[in-house]
Design a protein around this motif. Structure first.
Motif, PDB file in Angstrom:
ATOM      1  N   SER A 167      30.039  57.479 -11.220  1.00  0.00           N
ATOM      2  CA  SER A 167      31.162  56.545 -11.428  1.00  0.00           C
ATOM      3  C   SER A 167      31.268  56.145 -12.901  1.00  0.00           C
ATOM      4  CB  SER A 167      31.022  55.309 -10.535  1.00  0.00           C
ATOM      5  OG  SER A 167      30.040  54.407 -11.029  1.00  0.00           O
ATOM      6  N   ASP A 214      38.895  48.904  -8.397  1.00  0.00           N
ATOM      7  CA  ASP A 214      39.016  50.236  -7.795  1.00  0.00           C
ATOM      8  C   ASP A 214      40.121  51.051  -8.462  1.00  0.00           C
ATOM      9  OD1 ASP A 214      36.949  49.812  -6.080  1.00  0.00           O
ATOM     10  OD2 ASP A 214      38.151  49.566  -4.273  1.00  0.00           O
ATOM     11  N   ARG A 263      41.158  50.724 -11.645  1.00  0.00           N
ATOM     12  CA  ARG A 263      40.770  51.081 -13.009  1.00  0.00           C
ATOM     13  C   ARG A 263      39.556  52.015 -13.069  1.00  0.00           C
ATOM     14  NH1 ARG A 263      41.873  48.240 -17.340  1.00  0.00           N
ATOM     15  NH2 ARG A 263      41.121  50.159 -18.282  1.00  0.00           N
ATOM     16  N   PHE A 264      38.561  51.764 -12.193  1.00  0.00           N
ATOM     17  CA  PHE A 264      37.284  52.486 -12.277  1.00  0.00           C
ATOM     18  C   PHE A 264      36.867  52.969 -10.880  1.00  0.00           C
ATOM     19  CE2 PHE A 264      37.104  48.519 -14.950  1.00  0.00           C
ATOM     20  CZ  PHE A 264      37.583  49.104 -16.115  1.00  0.00           C
ATOM     21  N   PHE A 288      33.292  52.842  -8.875  1.00  0.00           N
ATOM     22  CA  PHE A 288      32.318  52.058  -9.631  1.00  0.00           C
ATOM     23  C   PHE A 288      31.835  50.830  -8.862  1.00  0.00           C
ATOM     24  CE2 PHE A 288      31.645  48.481 -12.630  1.00  0.00           C
ATOM     25  CZ  PHE A 288      30.472  48.936 -13.220  1.00  0.00           C
ATOM     26  N   GLU A 303      31.182  50.391 -26.090  1.00  0.00           N
ATOM     27  CA  GLU A 303      32.108  51.528 -26.162  1.00  0.00           C
ATOM     28  C   GLU A 303      31.474  52.778 -26.767  1.00  0.00           C
ATOM     29  OE1 GLU A 303      35.702  50.427 -28.097  1.00  0.00           O
ATOM     30  OE2 GLU A 303      36.315  49.058 -26.513  1.00  0.00           O
ATOM     31  N   HIS A 320      37.062  59.370 -19.834  1.00  0.00           N
ATOM     32  CA  HIS A 320      38.486  59.135 -20.097  1.00  0.00           C
ATOM     33  C   HIS A 320      38.734  57.999 -21.083  1.00  0.00           C
ATOM     34  CE1 HIS A 320      38.634  61.421 -16.289  1.00  0.00           C
ATOM     35  NE2 HIS A 320      39.667  61.967 -16.887  1.00  0.00           N
ATOM     36  N   LEU A 321      37.672  57.436 -21.613  1.00  0.00           N
ATOM     37  CA  LEU A 321      37.849  56.364 -22.592  1.00  0.00           C
ATOM     38  C   LEU A 321      38.122  56.963 -23.966  1.00  0.00           C
ATOM     39  CD1 LEU A 321      34.906  53.964 -21.610  1.00  0.00           C
ATOM     40  CD2 LEU A 321      37.329  53.628 -21.143  1.00  0.00           C
ATOM     41  N   PHE A 340      36.054  48.392 -19.622  1.00  0.00           N
ATOM     42  CA  PHE A 340      34.874  48.863 -18.891  1.00  0.00           C
ATOM     43  C   PHE A 340      33.577  48.348 -19.528  1.00  0.00           C
ATOM     44  CE2 PHE A 340      32.379  52.660 -17.106  1.00  0.00           C
ATOM     45  CZ  PHE A 340      32.315  52.118 -15.828  1.00  0.00           C
ATOM     46  N   ALA A 347      32.753  59.281 -14.716  1.00  0.00           N
ATOM     47  CA  ALA A 347      34.173  59.461 -14.398  1.00  0.00           C
ATOM     48  C   ALA A 347      35.050  58.602 -15.300  1.00  0.00           C
ATOM     49  CB  ALA A 347      34.431  59.112 -12.927  1.00  0.00           C
ATOM     50  N   THR A 348      34.601  57.375 -15.558  1.00  0.00           N
ATOM     51  CA  THR A 348      35.376  56.498 -16.438  1.00  0.00           C
ATOM     52  C   THR A 348      35.102  56.796 -17.906  1.00  0.00           C
ATOM     53  OG1 THR A 348      35.518  54.723 -14.805  1.00  0.00           O
ATOM     54  CG2 THR A 348      35.797  54.092 -17.098  1.00  0.00           C
ATOM     55  N   ALA A 349      33.837  57.016 -18.255  1.00  0.00           N
ATOM     56  CA  ALA A 349      33.459  57.214 -19.667  1.00  0.00           C
ATOM     57  C   ALA A 349      34.163  58.416 -20.291  1.00  0.00           C
ATOM     58  CB  ALA A 349      31.942  57.374 -19.793  1.00  0.00           C
TER      59      ALA A 349
END
Lengths: 116, 116
Positions: free
Chosen positions: B96, A87, A89-90, A93, B24, B103-104, A14, B99-101
């Motif tokens: 968005s 889509d 993976r993220f 986004f 990251e 889960h990292l 990401f 939502a990803t951050a």
């Protein structure tokens, strides 16, 4: 055939995607690609996003981060957004990026943009 | 009072926001801030995201790009996501990212991360 390395779906990071997109010219490229996502664009179709060398540089940044797929075909290269992979993976986004990218003005300082 | 420059809402540039988030450690900071958005976090609450110097560096990058607001109060600084500004300028984008951050995994190589 030219080998153009690009990460597998699960290897797309990401932070790398965000870094690759953090450039006005690359956002403009995404905006153009998004207008007709079903049809990959050849490099000659990216009018207005700067020199051939600059375009090649920016496309390699997007490809290496996993944002676009580049398919060589003869002397041409066809570019498309990796919609399914991004889509998966993220979620959400890519659409949020496209929504903004399509409303940004075309970058004017290509020389400056490729120097970063 | 310490002056901490940060862009006005209309001056926030999408490419700068993406570049600031393309790291990251900074994604981990956003993930932490998003868990309790109503309450600004003091710097001491960011456990696990590296050294005090590294944290200060990363927060300045996020602040200068317009992603977070940093409010000095005595010897402390309180950090919050600029939700209203980001939602106004780039609809759907912040959610968005969060939502990803969230889960990292926490970044392990803080020294490497601050060196870029």
């Amino acid at each position: 055939m030219t080998y153009l390395p690009q990460p597998e779906t699960e290897q797309i990071a990401f932070a790398n995607v965000l870094t690759a997109l953090g450039d006005e010219t690359r956002l403009a490229i995404i905006g153009l690609l998004a207008r007709n996502e079903e049809n990959p664009m050849s490099c000659g179709q990216f009018s207005g996003v700067g020199s051939k060398t600059g375009l090649s540089y920016h496309l390699s940044k997007l490809r290496e981060a996993g944002v676009v797929h580049v398919r060589p075909e003869g002397t041409k290269r066809y570019v498309s957004i990796r919609r399914a992979d991004l889509d998966q993976r993220f979620p959400g986004f890519l659409d949020s990026i496209i929504a903004t990218a399509q409303h940004l003005p075309m970058p004017r300082e290509e020389a400056q943009s490729t120097a970063d």
